[in-house]
Design a protein around this motif. Structure first.
Motif, PDB file in Angstrom:
ATOM      1  N   LEU A  41       0.829  -1.219   0.056  1.00 26.85           N
ATOM      2  CA  LEU A  41       0.180  -0.031  -0.013  1.00 26.85           C
ATOM      3  C   LEU A  41       0.837   1.181   0.048  1.00 26.85           C
ATOM      4  CD1 LEU A  41      -2.857   1.245   0.265  1.00 26.85           C
ATOM      5  CD2 LEU A  41      -2.732   1.021   2.754  1.00 26.85           C
ATOM      6  N   ARG A  42       1.947   1.287   0.710  1.00 30.76           N
ATOM      7  CA  ARG A  42       2.576   2.596   0.759  1.00 30.76           C
ATOM      8  C   ARG A  42       3.561   2.632  -0.645  1.00 30.76           C
ATOM      9  NH1 ARG A  42       7.102   1.352   5.540  1.00 30.76           N
ATOM     10  NH2 ARG A  42       6.992  -0.448   4.774  1.00 30.76           N
ATOM     11  N   ARG A  43       3.403   1.534  -1.423  1.00 28.04           N
ATOM     12  CA  ARG A  43       4.256   1.965  -2.846  1.00 28.04           C
ATOM     13  C   ARG A  43       3.373   2.720  -3.602  1.00 28.04           C
ATOM     14  NH1 ARG A  43       6.912  -4.173  -3.477  1.00 28.04           N
ATOM     15  NH2 ARG A  43       8.390  -3.791  -1.861  1.00 28.04           N
ATOM     16  N   GLN A  44       1.976   2.850  -3.372  1.00 30.75           N
ATOM     17  CA  GLN A  44       0.900   3.313  -4.456  1.00 30.75           C
ATOM     18  C   GLN A  44       0.853   5.022  -3.967  1.00 30.75           C
ATOM     19  OE1 GLN A  44      -2.491   0.648  -5.279  1.00 30.75           O
ATOM     20  NE2 GLN A  44      -1.405  -0.717  -3.591  1.00 30.75           N
ATOM     21  N   LYS A  45       1.243   5.813  -4.765  1.00 27.87           N
ATOM     22  CA  LYS A  45       1.158   7.231  -4.226  1.00 27.87           C
ATOM     23  C   LYS A  45      -0.144   7.765  -4.177  1.00 27.87           C
ATOM     24  CE  LYS A  45       5.652   8.193  -6.494  1.00 27.87           C
ATOM     25  NZ  LYS A  45       6.420   8.940  -7.476  1.00 27.87           N
ATOM     26  N   ALA A  46      -1.302   7.276  -5.174  1.00 28.77           N
ATOM     27  CA  ALA A  46      -2.677   7.699  -5.186  1.00 28.77           C
ATOM     28  C   ALA A  46      -3.327   7.675  -3.566  1.00 28.77           C
ATOM     29  CB  ALA A  46      -3.384   7.441  -6.383  1.00 28.77           C
TER      30      ALA A  46
END
Length: 339
Positions: A41-46
């Motif tokens: 989840l942390r890797r997804q910016k949006a």
């Protein structure tokens, strides 16, 4: 040049040198399911940007009212009736609506001898829109959270029982859901509120009464699949009763889908409350929600559009942030999305 089978001898091979104690060393960090999901989840910016927006709005809903020159949400002062927004350090930026001037370019604060700056302006009764918008946001979030949690509780219990026991029990419970689905949700909510009279508790009840159906169908489908898995059959063979199997094996394996559905249930509940408030069946005065504020501002939109602008922006940000974060959470919790 390739060697033939007869030309390959034992002398050509030497054992690899491996340090003692490192024969089976784990090369990567060991993570459980939730740690791995949070890392993805942390890797997804949006979605993380959506989470930041949600947390920022929630924080402002609690601390924002303390920055208002008004003492309460319903404090009236006709001297500041329909005052436009004004922020001193932004009033020189002409394209922003914080100059304190009306459509004719007259500084309303000077003409009415008002010393305080009302950042979101004031309504026709002279109530500070800053404190009303943030208090309304708090109430909308409360209604959305309570209704969302209620949907989860009712849907998990109903769908779990229906899917686990199956047979005639499942058939009877599914017929009830089909009847409720056949009635438009908005019509059913309006009828319930008309019968119970508008108020915060009736709104929560009306939203929960119609919102649990989707959650129940999702949990039922997951339960039908999980109850035939090997670990469930093994627990039943070892003598586990129905309650323990549902509590220890079925529900924990559907928790990811439950959380994802809840993240979409909250904005749906907020939108439903806003719709009911907009048509006059929502939160009664002097309380305010984002929907009731938009309803009040819509009446003045031709001459004072800012009264509907700020609550409209906030509810749009909330719905957008929740949906973006829910999409990212669904991807993070779905094992099929792992790389």
């Amino acid at each position: 040049m390739a060697l033939s089978k007869d030309e390959i001898t034992q002398d050509m091979f030497e054992p690899a040198e491996i340090e003692s104690g490192k024969e089976e060393e784990i090369a990567t960090e060991s993570l459980n399911f939730w740690q791995d999901a949070f890392r993805r989840l942390r890797r997804q910016k949006a979605p993380m940007a959506g989470l930041v927006v949600i947390l920022a709005i929630v924080a402002m809903a609690f601390i924002g009212p303390y920055f208002s020159p008004a003492d309460s949400i319903d404090e009236q002062n006709l001297l500041r009736s329909n005052l436009p927004p004004k922020i001193s350090w932004l009033q020189d930026v002409g394209w922003l609506p914080f100059t304190g001037e009306n459509a004719q370019g007259v500084d309303m604060y000077e003409s009415k001898s008002v010393d305080e700056n009302y950042w979101f302006g004031a309504d026709e009764l002279g109530r500070d829109l800053w404190i009303r918008v943030w208090e309304g946001t708090k109430l909308s979030l409360l209604i959305g959270l309570v209704a969302g949690v209620g949907d989860i509780i009712i849907g998990v219990i109903y769908g779990g029982i229906s899917g686990y026991f199956g047979g005639r029990v499942d058939e009877f419970m599914e017929r009830i859901i089909e009847i409720l689905i056949g009635i438009p949700q908005l019509v059913l909510m309006i009828l319930l509120i008309v019968v119970m009279e508008p108020g915060i508790v009736p709104i929560m009840f009306a939203i929960m009464f119609t919102g649990w159906i989707t959650q129940a169908r999702i949990v039922r489908g997951q339960t039908l699949q999980l109850k035939t898995q090997e670990f469930t059959l093994a627990a039943r063979a070892l003598g586990a009763n129905h309650g323990r199997i549902i509590r220890k094996h079925i529900i924990p394996n559907t928790i990811g889908m439950i959380i994802i559905t809840m993240m979409f249930s909250i904005p749906n509940a907020i939108f439903a409350e806003a719709f009911l408030s907009f048509i006059g069946l929502g939160v009664p005065a002097p309380e305010a929600s984002l929907g009731s504020l938009i309803n009040e501002g819509f009446k003045q939109i031709q001459f004072h559009p800012y009264q509907a602008l700020f609550p409209g922006i906030l509810i749009s940000l909330l719905l957008l942030a929740f949906n973006i974060f829910g999409d990212g959470l669904r991807d993070a919790l779905d094992p099929k999305m792992r790389k």
